[in-house]
Write a protein that holds these residues in place. Sequence first.
Motif, mmCIF file in Angstrom:
data_model
loop_
_atom_site.group_PDB
_atom_site.id
_atom_site.type_symbol
_atom_site.label_atom_id
_atom_site.label_comp_id
_atom_site.label_asym_id
_atom_site.label_seq_id
_atom_site.Cartn_x
_atom_site.Cartn_y
_atom_site.Cartn_z
ATOM 1 N N ARG A 72 -53.285 5.998 19.910
ATOM 2 C CA ARG A 72 -52.186 6.511 20.740
ATOM 3 C C ARG A 72 -51.222 5.378 21.059
ATOM 4 N NH1 ARG A 72 -52.148 8.777 27.034
ATOM 5 N NH2 ARG A 72 -49.921 9.294 27.038
ATOM 6 N N LYS A 73 -49.934 5.613 20.795
ATOM 7 C CA LYS A 73 -48.895 4.643 21.123
ATOM 8 C C LYS A 73 -48.008 5.213 22.226
ATOM 9 C CE LYS A 73 -46.741 2.273 18.017
ATOM 10 N NZ LYS A 73 -45.852 1.990 16.867
ATOM 11 N N VAL A 89 -50.073 7.618 16.606
ATOM 12 C CA VAL A 89 -49.219 8.720 17.056
ATOM 13 C C VAL A 89 -48.501 8.311 18.331
ATOM 14 C CG1 VAL A 89 -49.124 11.127 17.791
ATOM 15 C CG2 VAL A 89 -50.786 10.418 16.046
ATOM 16 N N VAL A 90 -47.188 8.368 18.302
ATOM 17 C CA VAL A 90 -46.367 8.061 19.475
ATOM 18 C C VAL A 90 -46.333 9.274 20.389
ATOM 19 C CG1 VAL A 90 -44.068 7.431 20.291
ATOM 20 C CG2 VAL A 90 -44.972 6.405 18.192
ATOM 21 N N THR A 91 -46.692 9.072 21.649
ATOM 22 C CA THR A 91 -46.667 10.187 22.596
ATOM 23 C C THR A 91 -45.543 10.079 23.616
ATOM 24 O OG1 THR A 91 -48.314 9.102 24.015
ATOM 25 C CG2 THR A 91 -49.134 10.619 22.335
ATOM 26 N N ALA A 92 -44.798 8.982 23.593
ATOM 27 C CA ALA A 92 -43.664 8.828 24.515
ATOM 28 C C ALA A 92 -42.557 9.806 24.117
ATOM 29 C CB ALA A 92 -43.147 7.393 24.464
ATOM 30 N N ILE A 129 -50.410 4.557 9.185
ATOM 31 C CA ILE A 129 -49.112 5.240 9.192
ATOM 32 C C ILE A 129 -48.784 5.711 10.600
ATOM 33 C CG2 ILE A 129 -47.780 7.204 8.339
ATOM 34 C CD1 ILE A 129 -48.193 5.052 6.248
ATOM 35 N N ASP A 130 -47.575 5.404 11.031
ATOM 36 C CA ASP A 130 -47.115 5.705 12.384
ATOM 37 C C ASP A 130 -46.366 7.039 12.419
ATOM 38 O OD1 ASP A 130 -46.757 5.027 15.104
ATOM 39 O OD2 ASP A 130 -44.721 4.331 14.692
ATOM 40 N N PHE A 131 -46.826 7.932 13.291
ATOM 41 C CA PHE A 131 -46.180 9.236 13.468
ATOM 42 C C PHE A 131 -45.283 9.159 14.700
ATOM 43 C CE2 PHE A 131 -49.289 10.241 10.437
ATOM 44 C CZ PHE A 131 -49.032 11.488 9.894
ATOM 45 N N GLY A 140 -39.435 11.073 21.110
ATOM 46 C CA GLY A 140 -39.740 12.463 20.783
ATOM 47 C C GLY A 140 -41.200 12.795 20.618
ATOM 48 N N GLY A 141 -42.089 11.916 21.098
ATOM 49 C CA GLY A 141 -43.516 12.151 20.939
ATOM 50 C C GLY A 141 -44.071 13.075 22.003
ATOM 51 N N SER A 142 -45.364 13.412 21.871
ATOM 52 C CA SER A 142 -46.014 14.280 22.853
ATOM 53 C C SER A 142 -47.525 14.196 22.715
ATOM 54 C CB SER A 142 -45.579 15.737 22.664
ATOM 55 O OG SER A 142 -46.105 16.256 21.446
ATOM 56 N N LEU A 143 -48.209 14.588 23.774
ATOM 57 C CA LEU A 143 -49.672 14.655 23.720
ATOM 58 C C LEU A 143 -50.124 15.764 22.793
ATOM 59 C CD1 LEU A 143 -50.576 14.077 27.483
ATOM 60 C CD2 LEU A 143 -50.887 12.484 25.588
ATOM 61 N N ASP A 144 -49.320 16.816 22.678
ATOM 62 C CA ASP A 144 -49.655 17.907 21.758
ATOM 63 C C ASP A 144 -49.686 17.397 20.317
ATOM 64 O OD1 ASP A 144 -49.966 19.817 23.715
ATOM 65 O OD2 ASP A 144 -47.904 20.572 23.565
#
Length: 207
Positions: free
Chosen positions: A69-70, A42-45, A7-9, A50-54
């Motif tokens: 990590r995407k 998890v998308v961090t871009a 599942i992609d967040f 709207g993603g983040s490392l947090d």
Amino acid sequence: MISKTIIDFKPISPQHGDLFKGRNPVDIARQLEKAGVLGLSVVTAKEHFGGSLDLLRSIAKAVSLPVLRKDFIKSENDLYETRECGAKGVLLICATTENIGALHEKALSLGLKPVVEVHTPKEMKLAESINAKIIGINNKNITVLEKDDGTVEHTLELIKTAPKGTYIISESGISCKEDAEKVLKAGANAVLIGTAFWQGKIIYASL
């Protein structure tokens, strides 16, 4: 099928807008782990998605599932950052990563599992040339922020050119259970589902 689902967040879809709609992603991650999914991405871009490392840190800390990590990974520092955030895997996109061979090798040396993303036959050959063991076939075109109308038919064609023995993940454009079943039957080992899950088009009974 749930045991073959990632599942992609992704908080925001450039095509569909806000996906989380106020829901707590950490709570959802824990529920998905109990439901038996294969893993989470998890998308961090931040820009466009709207993603983040947090977000990555909080989800990786909350579950024992493998977390991917995407992002548009560009440097070795990005790989160290990925590992420090608790992710077990990292997405390397053929279309946007100029030094993909070196980064693929470095990721392996850091204990990360690199997923090499392809969208064209040429990119599939590139993935093969760097000895990628995990290949993600993106049904949509990341260079236009996945705003195109890509479907699982793309996986059904491109998977025919995949190197033997590689682990194949069909990504994006999977809008229903039947789509997932098609690509798994065609030889994909797993499916990565984002928008359809967050929009409630694919619902797991145990959630």
